[in-house]
Design an enzyme around this catalytic site. Structure first.
Site, mmCIF file in Angstrom:
data_model
loop_
_atom_site.group_PDB
_atom_site.id
_atom_site.type_symbol
_atom_site.label_atom_id
_atom_site.label_comp_id
_atom_site.label_asym_id
_atom_site.label_seq_id
_atom_site.Cartn_x
_atom_site.Cartn_y
_atom_site.Cartn_z
ATOM 1 C CG HIS A 32 -46.332 -18.226 -21.485
ATOM 2 N ND1 HIS A 32 -45.938 -17.438 -20.425
ATOM 3 C CD2 HIS A 32 -45.999 -19.497 -21.121
ATOM 4 C CE1 HIS A 32 -45.387 -18.188 -19.491
ATOM 5 N NE2 HIS A 32 -45.424 -19.440 -19.886
ATOM 6 C CG ASP A 79 -46.916 -14.197 -19.965
ATOM 7 O OD1 ASP A 79 -47.736 -14.675 -20.783
ATOM 8 O OD2 ASP A 79 -46.039 -14.880 -19.412
ATOM 9 C CB SER A 86 -45.658 -21.002 -16.969
ATOM 10 O OG SER A 86 -44.317 -20.786 -17.324
#
Length: 376
Positions: free
Chosen positions: A14, A44, A120
């Site tokens: 992402h 992911d 992230s």
């Protein structure tokens, strides 16, 4: 996270999704262009390679994520809110968390090390300097850290990296089963001491578990000696074991404990997919379709809720500028019938669309729900 001295980098899918170009910025502020080797939406994760570098990079070795314990100290590294590289510390709060909902293979490491937006794709590191996981999500109501962060385990990360460095394709083992979580009431019905395990509801005729003697109604309790608490644990263990491995699966049948040795195989890719992007003066112009088979169902993932023995024709993608997109056709839709004619395969669909029609009466199945619509 740099995981190889040759400049192999892992981040979240992402983070790079939709990017036209990728750059890697190091802690010393140097910037390098990078190419995308593999993006895996189902985990992911994304793997990149630094370009045009004439040096060896410091890299984190992998830690076997199965060896970590609750209470172990960890460091979380990232770039929260864009302020620059930041290191926070905490402990492993829990293992095998399955209710996070950001990937198809849910078995996350939970940590209380402060993780904020911008972290992230950063590293979760053990105190011996090894990569334990890739930070991917947080629970928060304020937008900041409340001490509940989640990382993808390093064993899953390493599998994706290995695939990127080989042929760039991820083929995961196929169980060929539909599973159900064991609730307290179900455990009592089955005579189980506690509500754990994965109940096998249905097996595909070619399921490797079925060929090893496992049947519907059995409850899977262990995978290579690791306890299976719920179906998500089983899917994760299958995924990281890899195609070609042999697994020992423990299960309960009518209160008796049994084991089976199962050869892990890739999902059958039959009947042939016959993938194509349709063109013509019809509602399916610019829609990519495929015949359904176990491999297609597996690749599309849990989000589309395709059943184990799904057959027919499925929509893989829809050009967002097309009329099909405007009328609401979506990837994952199964085309059951057009103008009252059953659609069994791509060839039959193409043949039917060659006949002009002023109105298209469609029957679709979407996430298990039947949809009927007429389009002029």
């Amino acid at each position: 996270v740099i995981v190889s001295a040759e400049g192999i980098v892992v981040t979240n899918n992402h983070v790079i999704s939709g990017a036209e170009a990728c750059k890697v910025v190091l802690s010393d502020r140097r910037e390098f262009s990078a190419e995308l080797l593999l993006a895996d939406e189902r985990t992911d994760l994304a793997v990149l390679k630094i370009l045009d570098a004439e040096e060896k990079f410091p890299a984190l070795p992998f830690r076997n994520s199965d060896t970590v314990k609750v209470g172990d100290f960890v460091l979380a590294i990232g770039n929260p809110f864009g302020v620059g590289q930041t290191v926070t510390n905490g402990i492993v709060s829990a293992l095998a968390r399955t209710s996070v909902g950001v990937t198809d293979f849910q078995s996350f490491i939970q940590t209380d090390a402060p993780i904020n937006p911008g972290n992230s794709g950063g590293a979760l590191v053990t105190m011996d300097g090894r990569l334990l996981g890739v930070n991917t999500a947080i629970y928060t109501r304020s937008g900041g850290s409340v001490g509940i962060g989640f990382a993808i385990p390093s064993n899953m990360v390493q599998q994706v990296v290995d695939a990127a460095l080989s042929d760039g394709r991820i083929v995961r083992p196929w169980a060929g089963v539909e599973l159900q979580k064991v609730s307290q009431s179900l455990a009592q019905t089955l005579g189980l001491a506690k509500p754990v395990g994965a109940l096998i509801v249905k097996l595909h005729p070619n399921s490797p578990l079925g060929k090893a003697g496992i049947k519907s109604g059995d409850v899977v309790t262990t995978f290579n000696g690791r306890e299976i608490l719920e179906p998500e644990n089983f899917r994760y263990r299958m995924a990281v074991a890899g195609v070609g491995a042999r697994a020992t699966i423990g299960y309960l049948r009518q209160g008796n404990r049994r084991t089976a040795s199962v050869k892990l195989v890739s999902p059958p890719d039959t009947p042939p997919r016959n993938e194509m992007t349709l063109t013509g003066q019809h509602i399916f112009n610019a829609v990519k379709v495929s015949n359904l088979n176990p491999a297609v169902v597996e690749e599309m993932g849990e989000a589309f809720k395709l059943s184990l023995e799904e057959e027919g024709v499925v929509i893989l993608s829809v050009d967002r500028r097309s009329r099909a997109a405007r009328v609401g056709l979506r990837p994952g839709d199964i085309i059951l019938a057009i103008n009252g004619k059953e659609i069994k395969n791509v060839a039959g669909l193409v043949g039917l669309l060659e006949k002009p029609s002023e109105q298209w009466n469609l029957e679709l199945r979407r996430a298990g729900r039947i949809i009927r619509t007429s389009i002029r």
